[in-house]
Scaffold this motif. Structure first.
Motif, short mmCIF file in Angstrom:
data_model
loop_
_atom_site.label_atom_id
_atom_site.label_comp_id
_atom_site.label_asym_id
_atom_site.label_seq_id
_atom_site.Cartn_x
_atom_site.Cartn_y
_atom_site.Cartn_z
N ARG A 2 0.83 -1.20 0.00
CA ARG A 2 0.00 0.00 0.00
C ARG A 2 0.87 1.26 0.00
O ARG A 2 0.55 2.24 -0.67
N GLU A 3 1.97 1.22 0.75
CA GLU A 3 2.87 2.37 0.76
C GLU A 3 3.48 2.61 -0.62
O GLU A 3 3.67 3.75 -1.04
N ASP A 6 0.91 4.28 -2.68
CA ASP A 6 0.77 5.68 -2.27
C ASP A 6 1.85 6.54 -2.93
O ASP A 6 1.59 7.65 -3.40
#
Length: 337
Positions: A2-3, A6
């Motif tokens: 997820r990072e 992002d």
């Protein structure tokens, strides 16, 4: 993970990108705001035994068919390649833009050992004049020579040229064969609107994975902004429909959010976020991110209505307007990487 997404999304926004697309495993990318919304075809196949030999060129003065051959493309062909590719892109809603610089890179800049490297060839007539182009894999894959691009210049008959092209591709495929892997077929990874699918009917041209409706995942962070960006296209569609010059609004619900589209004399005068309520449920409703399938022409309004029980395509004027603004349209993405 997820990072990483992002960071990727932040970089994309800094570059002014309005959308992202990715091809990947089932479901996973939905976790990051993506929806399967742009067709990803697996292509079509013709078996080697179904490819006839080269037609006889005969005497052109007697009206016999002309002859065509393939030669390796050179960097000097970049303008021809770019112009021809640009005309072919007109068949589709979404395509990859390839300018002269990118074609020079495809022809002479890539590492031949790269998995993304293709052989680009020019289709020439008997006088040595360029008549089209062809892009194919450098090696066989599971007994197939994969073709990723094929275009002809305006005014040429696909019926006349294609038999020569197929025959030369078979010769190339046989030369790429090894002791363990023989050429069995040619596969064509084209959009569904490509002329080849009309020139060669099924059979002998067979669709690969005929029951597989896989697609590129697409993310649009700012949907109102994206619709404002493509307003000229939407207005052209409206002008060509029964709703030309229409004034009104459409409120589209996504259940936990939505959009309001305002039309004034056939122009898209406003697009804003909108929140449905119990009293104001909107003119149409699309669950989750399914509206993206409509937006990118992957599914028609009626197809979404049939596929999702909680999809409401609207009634009366709203349904007519949504059909006019968002028709089903094919796309053909040849990734630039």
């Amino acid at each position: 993970m997820r990072e990483q997404f992002d960071v990727l999304h932040r970089w994309s926004e800094e570059r002014g990108h309005l959308m992202q697309a990715i091809g990947g495993i089932p479901y996973y990318y939905r976790r990051f705001g993506y929806e399967m919304a742009v067709y990803m075809g697996h292509g079509h196949r013709i078996y080697v035994q179904d490819v006839s030999g080269k037609p006889s060129s005969g005497n052109e003065g007697e009206g016999s068919p002309r002859s065509y051959t393939l030669r390796p493309a050179a960097a000097s062909d970049a303008r021809f390649l770019s112009e021809l590719n640009g005309r072919g892109r007109g068949r589709y809603l979404l395509t990859s833009s390839r300018d002269e610089g990118l074609w020079r890179y495809e022809v002479a800049g890539r590492d031949p050992e790269s998995d993304e490297s293709l052989e680009v060839r020019i289709v020439e007539d008997a006088k040595g004049e360029p008549a089209g182009y062809l892009c194919h894999a450098r090696d066989l894959r599971n007994g197939a020579l994969e073709v990723y691009g094929y275009e002809l210049a305006s005014g040429l008959s696909w019926l006349e040229v294609t038999p020569f092209v197929l025959s030369e591709l078979v010769e190339i495929g046989h030369k790429r064969a090894s002791g363990e892997e023989k050429l069995a077929s040619l596969t064509f990874v084209f959009g569904d609107q490509h002329p080849l699918h009309e020139v060669i009917q099924e059979p002998p041209l067979y669709r690969l994975d005929r029951h597989d409706h896989y697609a590129f995942y697409v993310r649009v962070r700012d949907l109102p902004g994206f619709l404002r960006h493509i307003a000229p296209v939407l207005e052209q569609r409206l002008a060509a429909s029964v709703a030309a010059g229409h004034t009104g609004k459409i409120e589209v619900s996504f259940y936990d959010g939505g959009l309001r589209l305002e039309l004034e004399r056939g122009r898209l005068s406003g697009v804003e976020d909108w929140i449905p309520t119990v009293e104001e449920r909107g003119d149409a409703a699309f669950p989750d991110l399914t509206f993206l399938q409509l937006l990118f022409g992957h599914r028609s309004l009626d197809e979404l209505d049939s596929a999702f029980a909680d999809c409401s395509p609207g009634e009366g004027d709203a349904r007519v307007l949504l059909r006019a603004l968002f028709p089903r349209r094919p796309s053909d993405l040849w990734p630039v990487c």
